[in-house]
Scaffold this motif. Structure first.
Motif, short mmCIF file in Angstrom:
data_model
loop_
_atom_site.label_atom_id
_atom_site.label_comp_id
_atom_site.label_asym_id
_atom_site.label_seq_id
_atom_site.Cartn_x
_atom_site.Cartn_y
_atom_site.Cartn_z
N VAL A 207 -55.65 -12.93 -31.19
CA VAL A 207 -55.44 -13.48 -32.13
C VAL A 207 -56.21 -12.65 -33.78
N SER A 208 -55.49 -11.52 -34.38
CA SER A 208 -56.36 -10.93 -35.69
C SER A 208 -56.18 -11.01 -36.67
N PHE A 209 -57.32 -10.04 -37.09
CA PHE A 209 -57.58 -9.85 -38.84
C PHE A 209 -56.74 -8.58 -39.29
N THR A 210 -55.78 -8.92 -40.05
CA THR A 210 -54.98 -7.21 -40.40
C THR A 210 -56.15 -6.10 -40.21
N ILE A 237 -51.28 -12.49 -36.03
CA ILE A 237 -51.95 -11.11 -37.05
C ILE A 237 -51.92 -12.33 -37.98
N SER A 238 -52.89 -12.61 -39.10
CA SER A 238 -53.08 -12.22 -40.66
C SER A 238 -54.51 -12.06 -41.07
N SER A 240 -56.03 -14.17 -43.42
CA SER A 240 -56.70 -15.23 -43.44
C SER A 240 -57.81 -15.21 -42.81
N LEU A 241 -59.09 -15.96 -42.79
CA LEU A 241 -59.79 -16.05 -42.06
C LEU A 241 -59.76 -17.37 -41.58
N ASP A 242 -59.39 -18.70 -42.19
CA ASP A 242 -58.55 -19.76 -42.07
C ASP A 242 -57.54 -20.19 -41.36
N GLU A 243 -56.32 -19.48 -41.26
CA GLU A 243 -55.47 -18.71 -40.57
C GLU A 243 -55.90 -18.47 -39.36
N VAL A 244 -56.32 -17.16 -39.09
CA VAL A 244 -56.62 -16.72 -38.12
C VAL A 244 -57.78 -17.88 -36.76
#
Length: 322
Positions: A207-210, A237-238, A240-244
């Protein structure tokens, strides 16, 4: 004949230069002579000379250096503590005088990344409001790249953002240092397993940050994965820190998060810490502003206060809540 203690104190009071203490504060906060020089807009030899003069005045070695390692001596730790207290008292004096001499009004616009988890920042905002109750404060949450772009266009007072490539037109000070590590969630097959090694992670989906792409603010995470030859796919991928964090908990894959943000998740067994023990990368949140932007009095007070607060507390003490 040896001096007694009162005579030594008077001797230091007469000869000790506050500018040397301030320079030492910055050296300790930056943990680097070169970074201290850049922050104070001085040369490295000038910073080294100031450190030498302070050591000679006090009669103690303050810093031990072995190659790239930087370690204060016990005397250095004590001088750092006392210098911080002195600076804090001077800051309070300046604020009190400003309160009595000026009734400042105006607007301050700050752009910030999400989840600024810092008790020092929270306390500073409270202190600033007490000192300048008629100042309007606007805080907007944005991506790091948008913050830097807005500051370059001079549309905001300051930004709190990741900025890995220094910008010629922007001043920057390291405000927070966040260590990212790898985690999995309660619904992932690796959750709860002891004795895992890096080899156990290499084929796991991510799972990654954009912003983990090369050249982006979290690119050190991508570099880490490439260097260790991870073969799993980026499955979610997102930006948002909260969504990651949510996607990692849900078991979509393993992923990187700031250690201090997920402490409660670890205690509640929502997330599980994975190797390596030392984490993946340190990502700095910078205080940024455009050096050519004309600031109103409220904006000047805000930035000056932020700098005084940063002088008062070392980077490693600014994270988390109290």
């Amino acid at each position: 004949m040896s001096r007694n203690k009162p005579e030594v104190v008077r001797f230091l009071n007469d000869r000790l230069d506050w500018n040397l203490l301030r320079t030492f504060l910055v050296i300790m906060q930056e943990r680097s002579v070169s970074r201290a020089a850049a922050r104070l807009h001085l040369t490295q030899p000038a910073i080294s000379l100031a450190l030498k003069r302070l050591e000679e005045t006090l009669g103690h070695s303050l810093i031990q250096r072995r190659g790239q390692q930087f370690k204060p001596t016990p005397a250095g730790e004590e001088v750092f503590r006392i210098a911080g207290e002195i600076y804090g008292h001077l800051s309070k004096l300046e604020t009190e005088l400003a309160d009595k001499g000026e009734d400042i009004t105006g607007s301050v616009r700050v752009l910030s990344v999400s989840r600024m988890d810092s008790w020092v920042y929270d306390e500073y905002l409270a202190e600033f409001h007490r000192s300048y109750p008629r100042v309007d404060l606007q805080i907007e949450v944005m991506r790091s790249s948008d913050i830097v772009s807005s500051l370059l266009q001079m549309t905001a007072t300051a930004g709190l953002s990741v900025c890995r490539t220094p910008q010629d037109k922007l001043e920057q000070r390291c405000f927070l240092r966040q260590r990212y590590a790898i985690f999995c969630g309660r619904h992932h097959p690796l959750f709860g397993r002891q004795g895992l090694t890096m080899a156990d992670l290499l084929d796991q989906d991510f799972v990654s940050f954009t912003t983990e792409q090369l050249g982006e603010s979290l690119s050190p995470i991508s570099v880490f994965r490439d260097e260790h030859r991870f073969t799993g796919h980026t499955i979610a991928i997102s930006s948002s820190l909260d969504e990651v964090r949510r996607l990692i908990f849900a078991g979509y894959g393993i992923g990187c998060l700031p250690e201090h943000i997920v402490r409660d998740d670890l205690l509640q067994q929502r997330l599980w810490r994975l190797p390596p023990d030392e984490g993946v990368a340190d990502i700095d949140i910078q205080l940024l502003w455009h050096r050519a932007r004309k600031m109103n009095p409220a904006e000047r007070m805000f930035l000056e206060g932020m700098e005084r607060t940063m002088q008062r507390y070392p980077v490693q003490e600014r994270l988390g809540s109290r």
